[in-house]
Design a protein around this motif. Sequence first.
Motif, PDB file in Angstrom:
ATOM      1  N   GLU A  61      28.058  29.248  -7.948  1.00 18.49           N
ATOM      2  CA  GLU A  61      26.617  29.067  -8.161  1.00 18.49           C
ATOM      3  C   GLU A  61      26.232  27.593  -8.274  1.00 18.49           C
ATOM      4  OE1 GLU A  61      25.387  31.899 -11.244  1.00 18.49           O
ATOM      5  OE2 GLU A  61      24.960  33.250  -9.579  1.00 18.49           O
ATOM      6  N   LYS A  62      26.728  26.817  -7.326  1.00 19.50           N
ATOM      7  CA  LYS A  62      26.418  25.386  -7.272  1.00 19.50           C
ATOM      8  C   LYS A  62      24.965  25.218  -6.823  1.00 19.50           C
ATOM      9  CE  LYS A  62      28.278  21.148  -7.185  1.00 19.50           C
ATOM     10  NZ  LYS A  62      28.194  20.467  -8.432  1.00 19.50           N
ATOM     11  N   GLN A  63      24.223  24.452  -7.596  1.00 15.88           N
ATOM     12  CA  GLN A  63      22.797  24.280  -7.328  1.00 15.88           C
ATOM     13  C   GLN A  63      22.554  23.243  -6.249  1.00 15.88           C
ATOM     14  OE1 GLN A  63      20.197  24.342 -10.828  1.00 15.88           O
ATOM     15  NE2 GLN A  63      19.295  22.464 -10.055  1.00 15.88           N
ATOM     16  N   LYS A  71      18.104  26.315  -4.964  1.00 15.73           N
ATOM     17  CA  LYS A  71      18.933  27.409  -4.438  1.00 15.73           C
ATOM     18  C   LYS A  71      20.315  27.274  -5.057  1.00 15.73           C
ATOM     19  CE  LYS A  71      15.805  28.792  -1.485  1.00 15.73           C
ATOM     20  NZ  LYS A  71      15.147  30.067  -1.654  1.00 15.73           N
ATOM     21  N   ARG A  72      21.115  28.328  -4.932  1.00 11.50           N
ATOM     22  CA  ARG A  72      22.488  28.292  -5.439  1.00 11.50           C
ATOM     23  C   ARG A  72      23.426  28.920  -4.424  1.00 11.50           C
ATOM     24  NH1 ARG A  72      19.619  28.831 -10.087  1.00 11.50           N
ATOM     25  NH2 ARG A  72      20.224  27.438 -11.771  1.00 11.50           N
ATOM     26  N   THR A  73      24.528  28.234  -4.177  1.00 11.71           N
ATOM     27  CA  THR A  73      25.560  28.834  -3.329  1.00 11.71           C
ATOM     28  C   THR A  73      26.362  29.797  -4.208  1.00 11.71           C
ATOM     29  OG1 THR A  73      27.111  27.065  -3.858  1.00 11.71           O
ATOM     30  CG2 THR A  73      25.780  26.789  -1.854  1.00 11.71           C
ATOM     31  N   LEU A 112      24.571  20.797   3.034  1.00  7.18           N
ATOM     32  CA  LEU A 112      25.945  20.615   2.553  1.00  7.18           C
ATOM     33  C   LEU A 112      26.923  20.159   3.633  1.00  7.18           C
ATOM     34  CD1 LEU A 112      26.104  23.737   0.241  1.00  7.18           C
ATOM     35  CD2 LEU A 112      25.963  21.346  -0.466  1.00  7.18           C
ATOM     36  N   ARG A 113      26.701  20.575   4.875  1.00  7.86           N
ATOM     37  CA  ARG A 113      27.565  20.212   6.016  1.00  7.86           C
ATOM     38  C   ARG A 113      29.026  20.634   5.789  1.00  7.86           C
ATOM     39  NH1 ARG A 113      25.208  18.331  10.334  1.00  7.86           N
ATOM     40  NH2 ARG A 113      26.968  17.096  10.991  1.00  7.86           N
ATOM     41  N   ALA A 114      29.217  21.863   5.353  1.00 12.35           N
ATOM     42  CA  ALA A 114      30.569  22.419   5.199  1.00 12.35           C
ATOM     43  C   ALA A 114      31.130  22.776   6.570  1.00 12.35           C
ATOM     44  CB  ALA A 114      30.524  23.663   4.309  1.00 12.35           C
ATOM     45  N   ASN A 115      32.445  22.814   6.665  1.00 16.42           N
ATOM     46  CA  ASN A 115      33.104  23.118   7.939  1.00 16.42           C
ATOM     47  C   ASN A 115      33.150  24.612   8.250  1.00 16.42           C
ATOM     48  OD1 ASN A 115      33.842  20.402   8.647  1.00 16.42           O
ATOM     49  ND2 ASN A 115      35.255  20.499   6.929  1.00 16.42           N
TER      50      ASN A 115
END
Length: 147
Positions: A61-63, A71-73, A112-115
Amino acid sequence: MQKLNLPNYKFRLKSNENKTLIFDNLRKKYMVLTPEEWVRQHYVQYLIKEKKYPTSLIALEKQLTINNRIKRTDILVFNKEGNPDIIVECKAPQIKITQATFDQIARYNLKLRANFLIVTNGLEHFYCKMDFENETYIFLKEIPDYK
């Protein structure tokens, strides 16, 4: 709770005021056991036990702020350099995964630009590798193990 399409894991459960709670090992506290939380807790264990991701690289739940909205992941996995590597969006088992679910995680990833992106309802799992050059994602059979 419903049997998921993930390995069985042992969880600490307790009741409090007519609610079932599940102990979250990463946040070090009991959380209300909703169907989505059931999926999240299973998927975290899957990443740790099967895929060998270190708990120190996993955030729940990273904001983040998108268009002035918070939002939260559900699950965010960082690489060794501390950059976002994997975003996991968890839905309750009865929620069908649709294009809207992918749109939601894609919006998060613009920031976030995650892979890698993972969408799961505990029964179905979708794995994508980002292709930033072509602004698309490639579906994979499985997420890679931690290196």
